[in-house]
Design an enzyme around this catalytic site. Structure first.
Site, PDB file in Angstrom:
ATOM      1  N   HIS A  20      -6.067 -91.102 -15.719  1.00  0.00           N
ATOM      2  CA  HIS A  20      -6.876 -90.118 -16.432  1.00  0.00           C
ATOM      3  C   HIS A  20      -6.522 -88.685 -16.022  1.00  0.00           C
ATOM      4  CE1 HIS A  20      -9.276 -89.749 -12.827  1.00  0.00           C
ATOM      5  NE2 HIS A  20      -9.512 -91.053 -12.845  1.00  0.00           N
ATOM      6  N   HIS A  23      -6.073 -87.847 -12.276  1.00  0.00           N
ATOM      7  CA  HIS A  23      -4.785 -88.309 -11.727  1.00  0.00           C
ATOM      8  C   HIS A  23      -3.670 -87.360 -12.169  1.00  0.00           C
ATOM      9  CE1 HIS A  23      -6.796 -92.498 -11.971  1.00  0.00           C
ATOM     10  NE2 HIS A  23      -6.909 -92.063 -10.735  1.00  0.00           N
ATOM     11  N   CYS A 128     -19.706-100.311  -1.093  1.00  0.00           N
ATOM     12  CA  CYS A 128     -19.471 -99.827  -2.466  1.00  0.00           C
ATOM     13  C   CYS A 128     -18.084-100.278  -2.875  1.00  0.00           C
ATOM     14  CB  CYS A 128     -19.571 -98.303  -2.534  1.00  0.00           C
ATOM     15  SG  CYS A 128     -18.980 -97.667  -4.130  1.00  0.00           S
ATOM     16  N   CYS A 131     -15.661 -97.411  -4.065  1.00  0.00           N
ATOM     17  CA  CYS A 131     -14.974 -96.666  -3.000  1.00  0.00           C
ATOM     18  C   CYS A 131     -14.193 -97.607  -2.090  1.00  0.00           C
ATOM     19  CB  CYS A 131     -15.978 -95.930  -2.115  1.00  0.00           C
ATOM     20  SG  CYS A 131     -16.867 -94.618  -2.916  1.00  0.00           S
ATOM     21  N   CYS A 146     -24.089 -94.989  -4.947  1.00  0.00           N
ATOM     22  CA  CYS A 146     -22.962 -94.180  -4.489  1.00  0.00           C
ATOM     23  C   CYS A 146     -22.811 -92.999  -5.448  1.00  0.00           C
ATOM     24  CB  CYS A 146     -21.692 -95.037  -4.506  1.00  0.00           C
ATOM     25  SG  CYS A 146     -20.201 -94.031  -4.482  1.00  0.00           S
ATOM     26  N   HIS A 149     -19.758 -93.434  -7.814  1.00  0.00           N
ATOM     27  CA  HIS A 149     -19.618 -94.559  -8.738  1.00  0.00           C
ATOM     28  C   HIS A 149     -20.909 -94.949  -9.440  1.00  0.00           C
ATOM     29  CE1 HIS A 149     -16.038 -94.735  -6.181  1.00  0.00           C
ATOM     30  NE2 HIS A 149     -15.471 -94.972  -7.341  1.00  0.00           N
ATOM     31  N   LYS A 300     -20.009 -86.227 -15.266  1.00  0.00           N
ATOM     32  CA  LYS A 300     -18.774 -86.983 -15.077  1.00  0.00           C
ATOM     33  C   LYS A 300     -18.204 -87.351 -16.447  1.00  0.00           C
ATOM     34  CE  LYS A 300     -17.261 -91.109 -12.862  1.00  0.00           C
ATOM     35  NZ  LYS A 300     -16.926 -91.785 -11.756  1.00  0.00           N
ATOM     36  N   LYS A 303     -16.351 -92.754 -20.944  1.00  0.00           N
ATOM     37  CA  LYS A 303     -16.140 -93.177 -22.338  1.00  0.00           C
ATOM     38  C   LYS A 303     -17.459 -93.174 -23.088  1.00  0.00           C
ATOM     39  CE  LYS A 303     -11.969 -95.871 -22.136  1.00  0.00           C
ATOM     40  NZ  LYS A 303     -11.678 -96.890 -21.147  1.00  0.00           N
TER      41      LYS A 303
HETATM   42  O1  ME8 Z   1      -9.176 -93.099  -4.276  1.00  0.00           O
HETATM   43  N1  ME8 Z   1     -10.932 -84.606 -10.923  1.00  0.00           N
HETATM   44  O2  ME8 Z   1      -7.653 -93.839  -5.862  1.00  0.00           O
HETATM   45  P1  ME8 Z   1      -8.265 -93.218  -7.219  1.00  0.00           P
HETATM   46  C1  ME8 Z   1      -9.856 -84.329 -10.175  1.00  0.00           C
HETATM   47  N2  ME8 Z   1      -6.596 -95.478  -4.111  1.00  0.00           N
HETATM   48  N3  ME8 Z   1      -9.117 -85.276  -9.556  1.00  0.00           N
HETATM   49  C2  ME8 Z   1      -9.476 -86.547  -9.695  1.00  0.00           C
HETATM   50  C3  ME8 Z   1     -10.613 -86.919 -10.469  1.00  0.00           C
HETATM   51  C4  ME8 Z   1     -11.346 -85.878 -11.109  1.00  0.00           C
HETATM   52  N4  ME8 Z   1     -12.393 -86.111 -11.885  1.00  0.00           N
HETATM   53  N5  ME8 Z   1     -10.720 -88.261 -10.421  1.00  0.00           N
HETATM   54  C5  ME8 Z   1      -9.693 -88.717  -9.656  1.00  0.00           C
HETATM   55  C6  ME8 Z   1      -8.196 -93.755  -4.613  1.00  0.00           C
HETATM   56  N6  ME8 Z   1      -8.937 -87.698  -9.230  1.00  0.00           N
HETATM   57  C7  ME8 Z   1      -7.385 -94.465  -3.545  1.00  0.00           C
HETATM   58  C8  ME8 Z   1      -6.559 -93.444  -2.815  1.00  0.00           C
HETATM   59  S1  ME8 Z   1      -4.747 -92.722  -0.970  1.00  0.00           S
HETATM   60  C9  ME8 Z   1      -4.169 -93.375   0.444  1.00  0.00           C
HETATM   61  C10 ME8 Z   1      -5.741 -93.984  -1.662  1.00  0.00           C
HETATM   62  C11 ME8 Z   1      -7.698 -87.798  -8.414  1.00  0.00           C
HETATM   63  O3  ME8 Z   1      -7.522 -93.852  -8.335  1.00  0.00           O
HETATM   64  C12 ME8 Z   1      -7.883 -87.107  -7.085  1.00  0.00           C
HETATM   65  O4  ME8 Z   1      -6.637 -86.851  -6.524  1.00  0.00           O
HETATM   66  O5  ME8 Z   1      -9.742 -93.325  -7.207  1.00  0.00           O
HETATM   67  C13 ME8 Z   1      -8.606 -88.170  -6.294  1.00  0.00           C
HETATM   68  O6  ME8 Z   1      -8.604 -87.922  -4.908  1.00  0.00           O
HETATM   69  C14 ME8 Z   1      -7.798 -89.390  -6.683  1.00  0.00           C
HETATM   70  O7  ME8 Z   1      -7.502 -89.171  -8.091  1.00  0.00           O
HETATM   71  C15 ME8 Z   1      -8.537 -90.708  -6.497  1.00  0.00           C
HETATM   72  O8  ME8 Z   1      -7.803 -91.707  -7.154  1.00  0.00           O
END
Ligand code: ME8
Length: 517
Positions: A20, A23, A128, A131, A146, A149, A300, A303
């Site tokens: 999304h 990312h 959770c 997380c 949480c 989430h 947040k 969808k």
């Molecule tokens: O936490 N705004 O993965 P994840 C800005 N796998 N950036 C965002 C965002 C938003 N609304 N939502 C997500 C994980 N991100 C673990 C990480 S690392 C060793 C393991 C981005 O898929 C941002 O960089 O939930 C956030 O920290 C990351 O996606 C979390 O991705």
């Protein structure tokens, strides 16, 4: 190339959904930094990737009725496709299910275990799944959910392996206090220091195989798999092939930068430095944190609310380069940022009307009034002053270390200089200068100032909008590879060159594009 080696990482993203906007944002940020450092002549290693173990992925696979192999292949490909579409150029796409990474996770666990730092005990806590972390009551909102989430964690009671964190608390506090730039921006540093005022609970690093099925088997007890965060954080060193390749670690770790949003600062700023210490390693050089992109009204994106912005669709509408620029321009430094399609389109129009327009006008004026040749003229002192001050500002965008990380301010510098040059055109009125033979030098001087301004802007935007930058510089017959970065901002380099016909860099959006979905 100089001898500075820089290592940039993004989080590795959970596979269980389409990539999304968040990312996209973090990974764009990493790519912009990579390109900036490379322009400065540094050698950069940039990694991103996917986090493929844990309960969340397992549940998704069950729901989709897919094999693990097909799931990983298809879902990680979605991330790779998006990053390609966004013009993101990474050196390594980490996948935690690959044998190279899993082998290193086992090596690390064994090392910490052999050092006598791991204990086994029974634990009851609130978990959770979103997380993949145990939560304290104080971590939850007023509904017991949480905050990230919006789900109530479930109580879990089981015997597990733990890494006690409390023995490292004082060390970590001191480390953060003595290294004020380690966590950026400083508001998050304060948040972590506050967390460190309380004793730290032991970190549970295992999950029984009968409850969680996807993960790296614990080498010293095969009834367990590794806790997903212990597994995922190790990616930052498995990418450098530590502990098998010390040379690589020595080369890149001292200048390592982890980028992420605020949701995962606890694992990165508390668990990770302690895990590294337990492995005999130093913390990463810098942890760069950004806020969240949220929907209008601060809600947040989801969808069900219909406020999700699909990065791929956005690229189809405004192009990858403009999308990159607009996202980093909109993102606030110290708080969450509200975005909607309209907010993005407005920022796009601002880019088109200032920077895009300046480029087009400049080329057209040179075509019309000097047969498309960048003039050879000695600038008068006021024009010279104007060009030098632009050069100074644009150079500092790329070279001044404190500016490099402030990408939003850098985009404002681009807007500011574009507006000044547009105003300069309006003041000078080259179409009137052209009517007066006595003012021919002034006309040439004006055209030259414009071509230099646009050329330097074209260089300064190159990490953010690499393709647009390339188009601009090619049309001015300027090749960035011909000179060092310092020389790119000295004047006189483009004289006598013939410009090529300009193209519209940021086409007007048609009604179909701007209609809210
Ligand atoms: O936490 N705004 O993965 P994840 C800005 N796998 N950036 C965002 C965002 C938003 N609304 N939502 C997500 C994980 N991100 C673990 C990480 S690392 C060793 C393991 C981005 O898929 C941002 O960089 O939930 C956030 O920290 C990351 O996606 C979390 O991705």
């Amino acid at each position: 190339m100089n001898d500075i080696n820089t290592y940039i990482t993004t989080p590795i993203y959970y596979l269980n959904g389409k990539p999304h906007l968040g990312h996209a944002y973090t990974t764009i940020l990493g790519d912009i930094l990579r390109r900036t450092f490379e322009l400065r002549g540094e050698n950069v290693f940039y990694t991103t990737g996917t986090d493929e173990h844990g309960q969340k992925n397992f549940d998704t696979i069950q729901k989709l009725n897919m094999t693990f192999e097909d799931y990983v292949k298809e879902y990680s490909q979605n991330f790779k496709n998006l990053f390609k579409k966004l013009g993101i150029d990474y050196d390594l796409f980490v996948q935690t299910s690959c044998p190279h990474h899993t082998k290193i996770v086992k090596q690390c666990l064994q090392r910490v275990y052999d050092n006598g730092l791991i204990i086994k005990k029974k634990y009851t806590g609130l978990y959770c799944k979103g997380c993949e972390q145990f939560k304290k009551e104080s971590d939850l909102d007023e509904n017991g959910c949480c905050p990230y989430h919006q789900e109530q964690p479930v109580e879990i009671s089981e015997e597990n392996y733990f890494l006690p964190l409390e023995p490292y608390r004082e060390w970590l506090k001191e480390y953060i206090e003595n290294n004020p730039d380690w966590i950026q921006p400083s508001s998050f540093r304060t948040e972590i220091l506050n967390m460190l005022k309380q004793p730290l609970e032991d970190l549970c690093i295992s999950r029984p195989k009968n409850r969680v099925h996807l993960g790296v088997e614990i080498p010293f007890d095969t009834d367990y798999i590794t806790y997903i965060w212990f597994d995922a954080l190790i990616n930052y060193i498995s990418s450098l092939d530590w502990p098998n390749n010390d040379t690589n670690m020595c080369k890149f770790w001292p200048n390592s930068i982890h980028i992420m949003a605020k949701d995962i600062i606890k694992p990165h700023c508390i668990y990770w430095p302690i895990m590294l210490k337990a492995l005999g390693l130093l913390p990463p050089h810098r942890i760069m944190i950004h806020g969240f992109l949220v929907g209008e009204g601060g809600v947040k994106m989801s969808k069900s609310l219909g406020n999700v912005i699909d990065p791929e669709e956005m690229v189809d509408k405004i192009g990858a380069d403009a999308f990159r620029f607009v996202l980093v321009n909109l993102m606030n430094k110290n708080s969450d940022t509200q975005v909607s399609e309209n907010i993005i389109f407005n920022a796009y129009n601002r880019l088109a009307n200032t920077f895009g327009n300046l480029y087009f006008r400049t080329c057209k004026l040179i075509e019309k009034f000097n047969e498309g040749i960048i003039p050879d003229i000695v600038l008068d002192s006021s024009d010279m002053q104007f060009v030098l001050s632009m050069a100074e500002k644009l150079k500092s965008v790329l070279l001044d270390t404190k500016n490099i990380y402030d990408i939003q301010s850098n985009t404002e510098v681009i807007f500011d200089i574009s507006s000044k040059l547009n105003y300069y055109i309006d003041q000078k009125q080259p179409w009137n200068l052209a009517k007066d033979e006595a003012r021919h030098d002034e006309l040439l001087s004006t055209l030259y100032v414009l071509s230099e301004g646009v050329r330097m802007l074209g260089i300064a935007i190159s990490p953010i909008m690499p393709s647009v930058s390339q188009k601009i510089l090619t049309s001015l017959s300027f090749d960035m590879r011909e000179s060092s970065i310092e020389n790119m901002f000295t004047i006189n380099t483009t004289k006598f060159r013939k410009i090529q016909a300009p193209e519209i860099l940021f086409p007007r959006l048609c009604d179909k594009d701007t209609q809210a979905n």
